[in-house]
Design an enzyme around this catalytic site. Sequence first.
Site, PDB file in Angstrom:
ATOM      1  N   PRO A  23       0.793  -1.242   0.000  1.00 34.67           N
ATOM      2  CA  PRO A  23       0.000   0.000   0.000  1.00 34.67           C
ATOM      3  C   PRO A  23       0.823   1.289   0.000  1.00 34.67           C
ATOM      4  O   PRO A  23       0.815   2.039   0.989  1.00 34.67           O
ATOM      5  CB  PRO A  23      -0.815  -0.138   1.289  1.00 34.67           C
ATOM      6  CG  PRO A  23       0.083  -0.922   2.202  1.00 34.67           C
ATOM      7  CD  PRO A  23       0.859  -1.859   1.342  1.00 34.67           C
ATOM      8  N   CYS A  24       1.495   1.579  -1.111  1.00 35.81           N
ATOM      9  CA  CYS A  24       2.278   2.812  -1.170  1.00 35.81           C
ATOM     10  C   CYS A  24       1.363   4.041  -1.162  1.00 35.81           C
ATOM     11  O   CYS A  24       1.834   5.156  -0.938  1.00 35.81           O
ATOM     12  CB  CYS A  24       3.206   2.806  -2.375  1.00 35.81           C
ATOM     13  SG  CYS A  24       2.384   2.508  -3.929  1.00 35.81           S
TER      14      CYS A  24
END
Lengths: 161, 185
Positions: free
Chosen positions: B154-155
């Site tokens: 989850p950047c």
Amino acid sequence: MRFSTKMTRVTEIPPFESFYEEHRRSVLRLLRRRLGTERADDAFQETFLRALQAYPRLQHGEHLHAWILTIARNVSVDTLRRLQPTADPVETGVEDERPAYEELAPLTDGLPPTERAAVVLRFGYDLPYDRIAHALGSSPAAARQAASTGVRRLRQRRNPR
Amino acid sequence: MTVSTDLDSRFREAAIALELVDLGFDVLETPVGPLFVAASPKGLAAISYEARPEEHLEHLARIAGPRVLRAPKSVDAVRRELDEYFAGRRRAFDLSLDLRGMPEFTLSVLRELADVPYGETTTYGALAGKVGRPRAARAVGTVMNRNRIPIVLPCHRVVGADGSLVGYGGGLDRKQKLLELEGWL
């Protein structure tokens, strides 16, 4: 000043998807010509599954078209052999190295000579009808007719009613 | 000579069933647009907002092997978990990941990133601190930008120290959409 960043190397093996997209139409064309529309579908799947199996062992990406057509020819020969009840089932492997016309010759035994020649030249040597016509001393239409009559006769022989 | 859709998909399914594929891919329709998704027998290998497969195939073939094939079945698990995520019914992914070909620093950052919970955010500097390189916030930003498996890694949950969204490989509007979905925005 010149900066060379690209290494000289043999053609890289393309991702299978690109290879498949590029050659699937000509493979299907070859198989339909040799086996008819119905049987070509199974042979198509078998051809590309064999190609997938062998793909990691390829050393380079050259002559891939010739390579896949050779596999397709071998698959069609195997298919025809399965359909021929008198064929010897134990011969495998090395047999595949034989050219297609040699495979086809015994199967066409007993056809009338012109039909046999037309079938072998068309499906064994992959010759176009105008060249077959030349070899037979007839017209391309007559050569096509002889080949298709020959194939029909072989089918009848295989499935006698 | 056209290869019928039926014949084509039968071949692709057989290839997967016989385990003859190094990497299978498909393009999925999602609320954040079409996604290119690729998975190997080791796990999910790539998700990209650049949905044109030809942009990815050669690169992925070098990582996973040359037998790269479009095969919807190969990404069934990914499709299912992404569907649940976008429907708000999934907060964590259970997929195994194929991270082959990534440098050690990237891996250590992504491992920390994977632990940032749903609906929360962290900062580039905080991640850098977690991997023991407190001054490497910029390098962490680069890792986020090149993240091969966005959404699942989850950047989008990494923001600036002042809370601004800063940037996103898929464009800021997508980052905003994901954070809205998770209720952070």
